[in-house]
Design a protein around this motif. Structure first.
Motif, PDB file in Angstrom:
ATOM      1  N   LEU A  60      -3.778   5.837   0.409  1.00  0.00           N
ATOM      2  CA  LEU A  60      -4.399   5.710  -0.915  1.00  0.00           C
ATOM      3  C   LEU A  60      -4.823   7.076  -1.443  1.00  0.00           C
ATOM      4  CD1 LEU A  60      -6.537   2.466  -0.379  1.00  0.00           C
ATOM      5  CD2 LEU A  60      -4.335   2.671  -1.559  1.00  0.00           C
ATOM      6  N   LEU A 120      -4.872   3.733   5.971  1.00  0.00           N
ATOM      7  CA  LEU A 120      -5.189   3.212   4.636  1.00  0.00           C
ATOM      8  C   LEU A 120      -5.700   4.333   3.743  1.00  0.00           C
ATOM      9  CD1 LEU A 120      -5.697   0.649   2.757  1.00  0.00           C
ATOM     10  CD2 LEU A 120      -8.056   0.799   3.562  1.00  0.00           C
ATOM     11  N   TYR A 121      -6.687   5.082   4.244  1.00  0.00           N
ATOM     12  CA  TYR A 121      -7.289   6.142   3.424  1.00  0.00           C
ATOM     13  C   TYR A 121      -6.292   7.260   3.131  1.00  0.00           C
ATOM     14  CZ  TYR A 121     -11.755   3.906   4.601  1.00  0.00           C
ATOM     15  OH  TYR A 121     -12.786   3.021   4.762  1.00  0.00           O
ATOM     16  N   ILE A 154     -15.172   4.878  -1.517  1.00  0.00           N
ATOM     17  CA  ILE A 154     -15.159   3.698  -0.651  1.00  0.00           C
ATOM     18  C   ILE A 154     -16.503   2.987  -0.741  1.00  0.00           C
ATOM     19  CG2 ILE A 154     -14.944   2.906   1.747  1.00  0.00           C
ATOM     20  CD1 ILE A 154     -13.438   5.744   2.113  1.00  0.00           C
ATOM     21  N   ILE A 186       0.837  -1.206   0.000  1.00  0.00           N
ATOM     22  CA  ILE A 186       0.000   0.000   0.000  1.00  0.00           C
ATOM     23  C   ILE A 186       0.873   1.258   0.000  1.00  0.00           C
ATOM     24  CG2 ILE A 186      -1.671   1.349   1.349  1.00  0.00           C
ATOM     25  CD1 ILE A 186      -2.688  -1.428   2.429  1.00  0.00           C
ATOM     26  N   LEU A 230     -10.533   9.164  -3.490  1.00  0.00           N
ATOM     27  CA  LEU A 230     -11.079   7.868  -3.058  1.00  0.00           C
ATOM     28  C   LEU A 230     -12.594   7.785  -3.177  1.00  0.00           C
ATOM     29  CD1 LEU A 230      -8.288   7.329  -1.787  1.00  0.00           C
ATOM     30  CD2 LEU A 230      -9.460   6.501   0.235  1.00  0.00           C
ATOM     31  N   VAL A 238     -11.909   1.754  -3.029  1.00  0.00           N
ATOM     32  CA  VAL A 238     -11.654   0.879  -1.882  1.00  0.00           C
ATOM     33  C   VAL A 238     -12.929   0.073  -1.639  1.00  0.00           C
ATOM     34  CG1 VAL A 238     -11.132   0.803   0.592  1.00  0.00           C
ATOM     35  CG2 VAL A 238     -10.092   2.567  -0.845  1.00  0.00           C
ATOM     36  N   PHE A 270      -8.315  -1.141  -4.193  1.00  0.00           N
ATOM     37  CA  PHE A 270      -7.869  -1.867  -3.000  1.00  0.00           C
ATOM     38  C   PHE A 270      -9.076  -2.629  -2.471  1.00  0.00           C
ATOM     39  CE2 PHE A 270      -7.608  -2.434   1.574  1.00  0.00           C
ATOM     40  CZ  PHE A 270      -6.381  -3.085   1.694  1.00  0.00           C
ATOM     41  N   TYR A 271      -8.919  -3.947  -2.346  1.00  0.00           N
ATOM     42  CA  TYR A 271     -10.026  -4.791  -1.870  1.00  0.00           C
ATOM     43  C   TYR A 271      -9.554  -5.565  -0.642  1.00  0.00           C
ATOM     44  CZ  TYR A 271     -13.204  -8.738  -1.497  1.00  0.00           C
ATOM     45  OH  TYR A 271     -14.077  -9.678  -1.000  1.00  0.00           O
ATOM     46  N   LEU A 277     -14.425  -2.832   0.917  1.00  0.00           N
ATOM     47  CA  LEU A 277     -14.140  -3.512   2.184  1.00  0.00           C
ATOM     48  C   LEU A 277     -15.265  -4.477   2.533  1.00  0.00           C
ATOM     49  CD1 LEU A 277     -12.992  -0.427   4.324  1.00  0.00           C
ATOM     50  CD2 LEU A 277     -11.540  -2.006   3.027  1.00  0.00           C
TER      51      LEU A 277
END
Length: 269
Positions: free
Chosen positions: A143, A139-140, A191, A86, A189, A153, A102-103, A155
């Protein structure tokens, strides 16, 4: 003496296991796909690795080159590997032309004191979340700092600590309140999250996938791998809600972004 026979592992066959489309390759598309089922020391997250494997196949069919898709499954999905791919690999590879996915399929966890949300790597320990979990905020931020034109993203985990794909330290009470998922500055992003903050993310036992992941992939097959994020989201919400109701639960996926125009961009080539 008769030998004890190992129970046979159930073989799952789902109508989303194979992509029904094949799109042209996009050399600027990159993805990190994480799936954890059997953790080093946490309860199992059912179908996490099957989810990741199938998502990877769909991304390749969608036009993501094999070499641009990193899959971290099981014991490969350590905290240090998450950090590497990442925070180092993606920034080195991604350009202004890139689309990034991103998964994650596996457990999330809330920090009961700070109310922060964490993804749980394979080697994560709920008693030492700050040291062993991967914060959603981090993470956020990572990215969101990428040069990419769009970052999705997805999740398939939850952060309530109330069961499903979330875990808590022994003796701690589930958080019925919302945890802070760190979605303040999102940059480019979008999400897609499997459930509301106080819900749990369910599996579809018949399909052998997370409920959210199954309907996400089903929508991709129906749209031949060419869809806007909003189109995918609009397809999967009522279906996930219906699937959860059949299990006497509530589960409503969410879409979060600070720039609505990103949701109308196409995911596929």
């Amino acid at each position: 003496v008769e030998k004890a026979t190992k129970p046979e592992e159930k073989v799952y066959n789902s109508d989303v296991d194979k992509a029904t489309y094949k799109n042209p390759e996009d050399v600027d598309a990159f993805a990190v796909v994480v799936g954890i089922e059997k953790y080093q020391q946490l309860p199992q997250a059912d179908f996490g690795e099957r989810d990741a494997q199938t998502v990877r196949e769909h991304l390749v069919a969608m036009g993501f080159p094999q070499r641009n898709v990193v899959q971290l499954s099981g014991s490969m999905a350590t905290k240090s590997n998450l950090e590497k791919y990442i925070e180092n690999w993606l920034p080195e590879k991604v350009s202004e032309r890139s689309k990034v996915v991103f998964y994650f399929s596996g457990h999330g966890a809330p920090d009961v004191d700070s109310k922060q949300a964490f993804l749980m790597p394979w080697d994560g320990d709920v008693k030492f979340l700050q040291q062993s979990g991967y914060p959603l905020k981090r993470l956020y931020a990572s990215l969101g700092a990428l040069k990419a034109k769009q970052v999705l993203v997805a999740l398939d985990s939850c952060f309530s600590g109330a069961g499903g794909r979330s875990v808590l330290p022994k003796g701690a009470r589930p958080l019925v309140m919302k945890v802070d998922e760190g979605a303040e500055s999102l940059g480019r992003l979008v999400i897609l999250s499997a459930s509301e903050g106080d819900e749990i993310s369910l599996s579809d036992e018949n399909q052998g996938h997370g409920l959210f992941t199954y309907h996400l992939l089903k929508a991709l097959n129906e749209k031949n791998g060419r869809s806007t994020v909003k189109g995918l989201y609009d397809s999967l919400v009522p279906r996930v809600q219906d699937g959860a109701r059949q299990q006497n639960r509530d589960q409503t996926p969410r879409m979060i972004t600070s720039d609505e125009s990103l949701t109308s961009m196409f995911l596929g080539y």
